[in-house]
Design a protein around this motif. Sequence first.
Motif, mmCIF file in Angstrom:
data_model
loop_
_atom_site.group_PDB
_atom_site.id
_atom_site.type_symbol
_atom_site.label_atom_id
_atom_site.label_comp_id
_atom_site.label_asym_id
_atom_site.label_seq_id
_atom_site.Cartn_x
_atom_site.Cartn_y
_atom_site.Cartn_z
ATOM 1 N N LEU A 1 0.819 -1.214 0.000
ATOM 2 C CA LEU A 1 0.000 0.000 0.000
ATOM 3 C C LEU A 1 0.851 1.261 0.000
ATOM 4 O O LEU A 1 0.457 2.299 -0.540
ATOM 5 N N VAL A 2 2.015 1.178 0.614
ATOM 6 C CA VAL A 2 2.847 2.374 0.799
ATOM 7 C C VAL A 2 3.280 2.975 -0.540
ATOM 8 O O VAL A 2 3.161 4.194 -0.744
ATOM 9 N N PRO A 3 3.799 2.194 -1.518
ATOM 10 C CA PRO A 3 4.138 2.798 -2.810
ATOM 11 C C PRO A 3 2.950 3.464 -3.501
ATOM 12 O O PRO A 3 3.127 4.425 -4.257
ATOM 13 N N CYS A 4 1.737 2.967 -3.235
ATOM 14 C CA CYS A 4 0.553 3.585 -3.837
ATOM 15 C C CYS A 4 0.350 5.001 -3.308
ATOM 16 O O CYS A 4 0.051 5.934 -4.072
ATOM 17 N N TYR A 5 0.522 5.172 -2.016
ATOM 18 C CA TYR A 5 0.374 6.511 -1.441
ATOM 19 C C TYR A 5 1.549 7.412 -1.804
ATOM 20 O O TYR A 5 1.398 8.632 -1.921
ATOM 21 N N ILE A 6 2.721 6.812 -2.015
ATOM 22 C CA ILE A 6 3.849 7.604 -2.532
ATOM 23 C C ILE A 6 3.500 8.153 -3.904
ATOM 24 O O ILE A 6 3.753 9.327 -4.217
ATOM 25 N N GLY A 7 2.902 7.305 -4.757
ATOM 26 C CA GLY A 7 2.573 7.729 -6.120
ATOM 27 C C GLY A 7 1.595 8.885 -6.166
ATOM 28 O O GLY A 7 1.798 9.849 -6.921
ATOM 29 N N VAL A 8 0.518 8.807 -5.358
ATOM 30 C CA VAL A 8 -0.463 9.909 -5.400
ATOM 31 C C VAL A 8 0.114 11.177 -4.801
ATOM 32 O O VAL A 8 -0.186 12.292 -5.266
ATOM 33 N N ALA A 9 0.969 11.056 -3.779
ATOM 34 C CA ALA A 9 1.590 12.245 -3.191
ATOM 35 C C ALA A 9 2.639 12.837 -4.126
ATOM 36 O O ALA A 9 2.833 14.067 -4.163
ATOM 37 N N ALA A 10 3.310 11.982 -4.903
ATOM 38 C CA ALA A 10 4.337 12.468 -5.833
ATOM 39 C C ALA A 10 3.749 13.386 -6.889
ATOM 40 O O ALA A 10 4.431 14.307 -7.363
ATOM 41 N N LYS A 11 2.505 13.178 -7.260
ATOM 42 C CA LYS A 11 1.873 14.030 -8.265
ATOM 43 C C LYS A 11 1.766 15.462 -7.755
ATOM 44 O O LYS A 11 1.815 16.421 -8.541
ATOM 45 N N VAL A 12 1.619 15.615 -6.447
ATOM 46 C CA VAL A 12 1.544 16.945 -5.853
ATOM 47 C C VAL A 12 2.933 17.570 -5.780
ATOM 48 O O VAL A 12 3.121 18.748 -6.086
ATOM 49 N N LEU A 13 3.936 16.768 -5.397
ATOM 50 C CA LEU A 13 5.290 17.290 -5.211
ATOM 51 C C LEU A 13 6.008 17.524 -6.537
ATOM 52 O O LEU A 13 6.681 18.553 -6.714
ATOM 53 N N LEU A 14 5.867 16.611 -7.481
ATOM 54 C CA LEU A 14 6.598 16.702 -8.748
ATOM 55 C C LEU A 14 5.787 17.334 -9.874
ATOM 56 O O LEU A 14 6.354 17.773 -10.876
ATOM 57 N N GLY A 15 4.461 17.352 -9.728
ATOM 58 C CA GLY A 15 3.617 17.793 -10.823
ATOM 59 C C GLY A 15 3.220 16.622 -11.695
ATOM 60 O O GLY A 15 3.740 15.513 -11.554
ATOM 61 N N PRO A 16 2.318 16.825 -12.620
ATOM 62 C CA PRO A 16 1.758 15.718 -13.404
ATOM 63 C C PRO A 16 2.564 15.311 -14.633
ATOM 64 O O PRO A 16 2.165 14.400 -15.343
ATOM 65 N N GLY A 17 3.684 15.953 -14.928
ATOM 66 C CA GLY A 17 4.346 15.710 -16.208
ATOM 67 C C GLY A 17 5.490 14.722 -16.197
ATOM 68 O O GLY A 17 6.180 14.565 -17.204
ATOM 69 N N VAL A 18 5.728 14.017 -15.087
ATOM 70 C CA VAL A 18 6.872 13.107 -14.995
ATOM 71 C C VAL A 18 6.536 11.767 -15.646
ATOM 72 O O VAL A 18 5.411 11.268 -15.522
ATOM 73 N N GLU A 19 7.515 11.161 -16.327
ATOM 74 C CA GLU A 19 7.317 9.832 -16.887
ATOM 75 C C GLU A 19 7.069 8.870 -15.716
ATOM 76 O O GLU A 19 7.866 8.791 -14.790
#
Length: 493
Positions: free
Chosen positions: A282-300
């Motif tokens: 579950l932890v990588p899933c929450y990392i992924g949704v939080a990363a969209k906020v920190l990095l923005g939506p344009g990362v591969e």
Amino acid sequence: MSTTFCVAAMAVYMAAMIVIGVVLRRQATKSINDFGLAANRFGSAVIAAVSIGAWVGSAGLIGLCAGSYMGGVVSWWSYASLYLVTLPWIFFFVSRLRSLKLFTIAEFYQKRFPGYNGAIQYLVGIGFALKYCMMMGLQFNAMAFLLTTVLGWSHVQGVLVSAAIILFYTSISGFLSVMVTNFIQSVFQTLCPFLMLGFVLYSLGGWQPVADFYQAAGQPQALSLFQGFGWVKELVYYCITMGLLVIVGNQDDLQRVASAKNDASAKKGLYLGTFLVLPILLVPCYIGVAAKVLLGPGVEPNMVFYELMMKAGPVVGLLLLYGVLSTIMSCASSTLFAGGMIISKNVIQTYLVSKGRVIGDQKDIALSRLGIALCTVFSIGLSLWFQGIMELMDVVMSICAAALVIPYLFAWFSKRMNTEGAMAGIVCGGAAALLWTLLGRPWGLDAIWIGLPCCLAGCLIGQRFGKAPTRQEIEATYYFQEKFRRVKSTQKS
């Protein structure tokens, strides 16, 4: 983190894995039992730790992070389904499989369907080899993405260097090296996702910015594991398409079962590993949704975890780097060894034995190393042809399940199925599923729904053209026979 720092840290890590392999070489090459199974050595805690390491892997860490970055936390079901289906496999089959003292799963099929000089091992071996080469290709891709991020290498360079390192320390001392290094690496890889989630939330100032971001975007459901009834659809779909093959078992899980001290250690270790890996994933899933906020939506998507890692300071970054390396390499070594043993035992050695060759322990070890090398070559080809993390998994798992599950169940529970029927079912189910996949899955229908009926039809039609199985063939694997009941009663006592 600086590039120089990352390179030095990675060099130290890789050297340590190679040294462990060299140190264990003498102990691991005394016999094929030591090299291929590390038989009867480990307790339940070690079995649980190395199982978690193999099960998380790059698909669990990098792939789920990427999937959640794109589609939300509900991506968890796509991967967790594999381990939910593991529970009935442990309960119904592990003790019986252990009592059969198998090197590979294909040997189980051959025990029940021995006709034509055990030719069914070729079919099953090729199917499982394809699966493990695919899984190994995922690990090479994940490692290549890391080397691309840190060193700026091309994908080809990253894959080739990764393959050389993993091949060396896996082949030199066999499954004992895999178990020991995976146990050590399990410490880093268990810490890694929790540390990354903490780092991301610290950088954002807590969870509230994440919730606000998705609320403002009109996507609050992205943070929910249960999106209406969508999760039910995901669970059922992936349990059937990807998870059904788990009923047959994984080659690396079979090897861990054989490496346990006894049946109780094997089952307790696998149960513990299963119940721990589900929340860890579950932890990588929450990392992924939080990363969209920190990095923005344009990362591969496949680069999200690595981009986050490079933002960390030296201490946190080093721990994350070692965590990623541990996650990839622990899964890669067990996967590569499993694939190599299948190619050696069920393809190369089956052919040599059919020609009257006698294979001693040292020759067996040499052929196992050859199988590992061939698995590496095939996996490199797959990783260069398909440069993704998770995209191939459901395709290959569906095709293999369509070919192998029904004959496997017939081997356990049928007194009438024969070699001709089992082989016809494997060919019909696998070919139909492959053809349906190549046609692009018309109407969105997964290949397994085409392959399973074709497999069943092939089994029943092929059975009519062969002889009835002998009593000895039936009793080799029949689920309800007395020798398996004695195994169960011994465990209770």
